[in-house]
Scaffold this active site. Sequence first.
Site, PDB file in Angstrom:
ATOM      1  N   THR A  23       0.826  -1.216   0.000  1.00 46.02           N
ATOM      2  CA  THR A  23       0.000   0.000   0.000  1.00 46.02           C
ATOM      3  C   THR A  23       0.853   1.256   0.000  1.00 46.02           C
ATOM      4  O   THR A  23       0.483   2.265  -0.603  1.00 46.02           O
ATOM      5  CB  THR A  23      -0.929  -0.001   1.224  1.00 46.02           C
ATOM      6  N   SER A  70       2.003  -7.745  -0.124  1.00 42.46           N
ATOM      7  CA  SER A  70       2.695  -8.684   0.763  1.00 42.46           C
ATOM      8  C   SER A  70       1.955  -9.990   0.968  1.00 42.46           C
ATOM      9  O   SER A  70       2.523 -10.946   1.511  1.00 42.46           O
ATOM     10  CB  SER A  70       2.979  -8.027   2.120  1.00 42.46           C
ATOM     11  N   THR A 103       1.282  -4.222   4.311  1.00 41.86           N
ATOM     12  CA  THR A 103       0.942  -4.447   5.720  1.00 41.86           C
ATOM     13  C   THR A 103       0.335  -5.821   5.992  1.00 41.86           C
ATOM     14  O   THR A 103       0.293  -6.250   7.135  1.00 41.86           O
ATOM     15  CB  THR A 103      -0.036  -3.366   6.223  1.00 41.86           C
ATOM     16  N   ASP A 104      -0.139  -6.520   4.950  1.00 42.84           N
ATOM     17  CA  ASP A 104      -0.833  -7.790   5.187  1.00 42.84           C
ATOM     18  C   ASP A 104       0.028  -8.795   5.940  1.00 42.84           C
ATOM     19  O   ASP A 104      -0.453  -9.482   6.838  1.00 42.84           O
ATOM     20  CB  ASP A 104      -1.298  -8.402   3.863  1.00 42.84           C
TER      21      ASP A 104
END
Length: 339
Positions: A23, A70, A103-104
């Site tokens: 992101t 990610s 961020t995942d």
Amino acid sequence: MTRDIVMAARPKARIVLIGTGGTIAGHGASSINTSAYDCSVLRIDDILADLPVAASIADIRTEQLFQFGSENFGNAQLLQLGKRISSLLKRDNVDGIVVTHGTDTIDETAYFLHLTLKSTKPVVVVGAMRPPSALSSDGPLNLYHAIVVAASQVAHSKGTLVVANDEIHTARDVVKTNTFKQDAFRSPYGPLGFIVEGKPIFYRLPARRHTTESEWSIDEIDEVPEVGIIYAHGGMNDAMVRAMLDSGVKAVIYAATGNGNVATSIVDSLVDARLRGIHVVRGSRTGGGVVIRNAAQPDDRYDWLVTDDQVPHKARILMMLALTGENCARKLQNAFLNY
């Protein structure tokens, strides 16, 4: 008679900024698109170009290692990233590393690095919950703060860190807890510290083993075994457990209900797993607390393990690494108690 005293300016830290997408490299059709946007559009040089103030705190050079969300990070990517960072940290002209990351799975990647990099130099993994194109994007300030932390002497010897929302988290504890809010990253025991007016301030230290005290080195690992996660739910039967056991995994993390409770309908399949040489690790889907040995289940009798306080997806990372050098259940259990 007065004498002028000239203080020598402290040389700027030399930071390598590695881009992997996410992101923080995204772009939306509108400035109000904070959750719907194209991921991993911008390259790391584009992101840094929009943050000229960063040049005042560090000499920065960039590398674009990956360019994807990610959720696409697999074991091969973890190994590639870890080995590249390890190589850079050995150089005298590198003082710290910053990795931009989706961020995942940022908490998984950071924990892997926390356990396998043999250096005291700061490594900071950073992402964003909103793309740079969005109103009130958190990406630019998160990245600036990550560079500030990586350039700071006080960040040395603390393992891999995750910086988000003005907070500094240890990679061991931090977990993403929300799908869209900017304060999505939480640690069960709180952050290690904060960034206040561009200055990192630490209030506590990581208590468990990491980096130079870890028994695993990324330089000595070329592959990791497959470890699966099974998520418990009401009314569950053992078909999915047995499918996982047939997939070639060396261990399963059972994300159980409550304090690692295992439904009667599942016990036999997990007992069978150990007979087949597959390790079983009882965890909890609750997201917090300690899973206690021989409480909800007779772990000694079944030769099962427990995660201690680790969430299932981080227990998977630890188990993968532990299995690279060990197969004794007792020693594997000690890994969860020491890391």
